[in-house]
Each structure stands twice: as structure tokens, then as C-alpha cells.
Motif scaffolding. Structure first.
Motif, PDB file in Angstrom:
ATOM      1  N   THR A   6       3.233   2.083   2.016  1.00 29.65           N
ATOM      2  CA  THR A   6       3.792   2.446   3.315  1.00 29.65           C
ATOM      3  C   THR A   6       5.272   2.089   3.358  1.00 29.65           C
ATOM      4  OG1 THR A   6       1.684   2.133   4.443  1.00 29.65           O
ATOM      5  CG2 THR A   6       3.675   1.995   5.801  1.00 29.65           C
ATOM      6  N   THR A  16       3.245   6.810   5.656  1.00 23.35           N
ATOM      7  CA  THR A  16       2.162   6.416   4.750  1.00 23.35           C
ATOM      8  C   THR A  16       1.929   7.442   3.648  1.00 23.35           C
ATOM      9  OG1 THR A  16       0.517   7.433   6.213  1.00 23.35           O
ATOM     10  CG2 THR A  16       0.993   5.092   6.554  1.00 23.35           C
ATOM     11  N   ARG A  31       7.897   4.962  10.269  1.00 24.08           N
ATOM     12  CA  ARG A  31       6.869   4.483   9.350  1.00 24.08           C
ATOM     13  C   ARG A  31       6.198   5.683   8.673  1.00 24.08           C
ATOM     14  NH1 ARG A  31       1.533   2.424   9.117  1.00 24.08           N
ATOM     15  NH2 ARG A  31       1.394   0.253   8.371  1.00 24.08           N
ATOM     16  N   ASP A  79       0.820  -1.218   0.000  1.00 27.02           N
ATOM     17  CA  ASP A  79       0.000   0.000   0.000  1.00 27.02           C
ATOM     18  C   ASP A  79       0.853   1.266   0.000  1.00 27.02           C
ATOM     19  OD1 ASP A  79       1.055   0.030   2.533  1.00 27.02           O
ATOM     20  OD2 ASP A  79      -0.864   0.120   3.592  1.00 27.02           O
TER      21      ASP A  79
END
Length: 356
Positions: A160, A181, A179, A158
Motif C-alpha cells: 500500500t 492498494t 492511499r 503489503d
């Protein structure tokens, strides 16, 4: 067909059958360069581009932490490696640990660190939209964000980005995970990830100034991240000499939260490692299979990510063979770069068929 032609055909078949697979199954090593405008090199990274070219980068200069140390690169095409070229230099301060990786929007990223030592690092990055032929101006990251510290991040389906990073203090080291996104615009940090019970007594000695690998430091750094299951990610980390083994920690929610770390049955002499999750589900680690020094340099494979079997020695002579980077290529074979005696960067192709 007469007897002589039949015998020749049989001999040719035997030669093809027994000689070609043997040579194809061995790692194929080459040096990225044999001469360069710098005497010392370390901490390589590599990525395979959409057209099949391989781009490598490393830091090079007079010696590690010298103010002339910059990030250099080279491109491997069908005709071989280019000459080393300068990617980025910071004025009057050393550059460290470049990391190359691509995001799913087609951008190629180069993250790196700069500063006098690992306890005073700042993070920075460049981006390319033409497979590394041209690059943006350097962008210095906000304080507290270092980016991938040594090994490539894991880019999820996705988009990420799950990036292994770490922080080194004078007495304790710890791994963290960043992390993102939104293609690296913002980051959320998880950590510290540590090995339980590994705390130094207070006060910790700080004089003389500590060096990487000093016996007064404890902890784990430089995590490499792979996927083991649907949402199961695992990181593998370098450890200090009091731990002496590669350590692992787990996430079961695609890298949002992480467990504490635990030692594996693989030695580590406080030297960098890297890991890759193969498309068939196996994990390959490149590491120094020793508790002292940085030779030999080895490969190990695992079906479950926990129990590994060492299957290949890349280097075994005296000296330093360290800080490897590993990827699986578009042809499914494995490609590795590593420091060779602090003088050169070596490149090795390991056929998938040679990995048990």
C-alpha cells in the motif's frame, strides 16, 4: 619489539582511535553539480536504488515558475555524481516538486507537478523499470489527483502506498493523504487535515495575487509520513506563519483515517520539511529551526515522534537552505538533499552513529 617501534605503534593506535570516529561522525556535504544549463534550482528528492546508486531530481530553470523550468536529475555512483540530465519538460509551463520513490514490484516512480503556480497545478508521473536509466512517457493524472506533493510517500509492507499531498487556495491551505492498494492505479483520498481553529476571516484579501508564504494565508501543506507503531502512522507538515510550528497528525489504521493536526515544539517559517522513520524506531526531521527566513537548516531526532531534540546544523550562513529530502540508506546512514541558495542542490551523508 624495541621502544621506538612500541611508541610508534601506540601513537598510531591513538590516532586511529580518536581521529577516525570524529571525522566519520560529521555530516559529509557535497554539491551534486557546480555548473548546469539552468541558473536556478529547487525542491530536490532522492532515492537509493538496489545497486546502491543514489538518484536525485529537482526542478531547474530561469527562476521558479518560469516556463522553461523542467525536472532534472543526476546519479551518484561509486565514482561520484553524473552531470545533470533532463528527466521531463512540459511545453511552455513550469514543472514543480518532483518526488522519487520505489514500489515493492521494483518500479521506480517520478511524480511531479506542472502549471503556472501552486493553485493551478496538475499532477503527472513517469515510471522506470530499469532503475532510472529509461523512463515511460509522461502520464498526466486525473483532475484532483496531484500525487505526492513534495515528500516521498510511505510504502507499507503489503505494498500500500500512503502519500502526503496538499492543496493551496488563496486563503487556506490543507493537507490530504492519498492511499493506493494497487500500485498507484487507483487512489482513495482522506482530508482535509487541518489545525483546528485556523480559519481566515471572510472575505480574505486576494489582491494583489498571493504568493507562497503570504501573511493572508493559513494552514498546513506538504506532509511527510512515517510509521510509529504497528498500524500507527504520523504525518509532519509545514505550516503558515500564523501557526509558525511544524504540525503533526495521526492515523491508527495504516493511513485510512487521520486525526486533526496539532503543532509541535519545533518552529517552522513556512518552509518545506521532510522526515524519515529509522529502522530502529527513531524519527529524524530535517527543517529550518527558525520562525523567519530559511537559514539555519537543522536535524532533530525523536524516540516517540512527538518530542524532538535538535542535534545537528547543516547550514547556518545567511541565505536560503531549504526544501530538504531525507532517506535512510541501505547502509543505515542517512542521506539528505536540499536547496543551496536557489543555485545548487547539496547532498549530505549523516552517519547513523552521529544521531543521538
Amino acid at each position: 619489539m624495541n621502544k621506538s617501534k612500541s611508541l610508534l605503534t601506540a601513537l598510531l593506535f591513538i590516532t586511529m582511535t580518536f581521529t577516525l570516529p570524529s571525522s566519520a561522525a560529521n555530516p559529509q556535504k557535497e554539491f551534486i553539480y557546480t555548473s548546469a544549463p539552468f541558473p536556478s534550482a529547487h525542491a530536490s528528492t532522492l532515492v537509493q536504488l538496489e545497486n546502491g546508486d543514489i538518484l536525485a531530481a529537482w526542478f531547474g530553470g530561469t527562476h521558479e515558475n518560469a516556463p522553461d523550468v523542467a525536472i532534472w536529475g543526476a546519479r551518484r555512483t561509486s565514482t561520484g555524481w553524473s552531470k545533470p540530465f533532463l528527466l521531463v519538460r512540459e511545453p511552455n509551463v513550469a514543472c514543480w516538486n518532483p518526488v522519487l520513490f520505489e514500489t515493492r514490484d521494483g518500479r521506480l516512480w517520478l511524480y511531479y507537478k506542472f502549471g503556472r503556480n501552486a493553485r493551478e497545478w496538475s499532477g503527472a508521473r513517469l515510471v522506470s523499470t530499469d532503475e532510472g536509466h529509461t523512463w515511460s512517457a509522461p502520464e498526466h493524472l486525473p483532475a484532483g489527483l496531484l500525487g505526492p506533493i513534495k515528500d516521498k510517500p510511505l510504502v507499507l509492507e503489503d505494498d500500500t502506498i500512503v502519500s502526503g499531498t496538499s492543496v493551496e487556495s488563496y486563503s487556506t491551505w490543507a493537507a490530504w493523504v492519498d492511499r493506493s492498494t494497487d500500485q498507484g492505479k487507483t487512489w482513495h483520498k482522506f482530508g482535509p487535515i487541518t489545525v483546528p481553529g485556523r480559519l481566515m476571516p471572510s472575505p480574505a484579501p486576494v489582491q494583489p495575487p498571493l504568493k507562497s508564504g503570504d501573511e493572508h494565508v493559513t494552514g498546513i501543506i506538504q506532509p511527510a509520513i512515517v510509521r510509529l507503531g504497528k498500524k500507527h502512522l504520523r504525518l509532519y507538515a509545514r505550516s503558515t506563519r500564523d501557526i509558525g510550528r511544524i504540525c503533526a497528525a495521526d492515523s491508527y489504521d495504516d493511513g485510512i483515517t487521520w486525526s486533526e493536526a496539532h503543532p509541535l515544539d519545533l518552529p517552522n517559517p513556512n518552509s518545506g520539511i521532510d522526515a524519515v522513520g529509522l529502522r530502529d524506531g527513531r524519527v529524524v526531521l530535517v527543517y529550518n529551526n527558525t520562525t523567519t527566513g530559511r537559514s539555519p537548516l537543522n536535524l532533530a531526532v525523536s524516540k516517540d515522534g512527538e518530542h524532538f531534540t535538535m542535534f545537528q546544523t547543516l547550514e547556518s550562513d545567511p541565505g536560503e537552505y531549504s526544501y530538504p529530502a531525507i532517506i535512510q540508506g541501505r547502509d543505515s546512514n542517512v542521506y539528505i538533499t536540499y536547496t543551496w541558495q536557489r543555485k545548487r542542490i547539496a547532498f549530505t551523508r549523516v552517519p547513523l552513529s552521529s544521531i543521538p
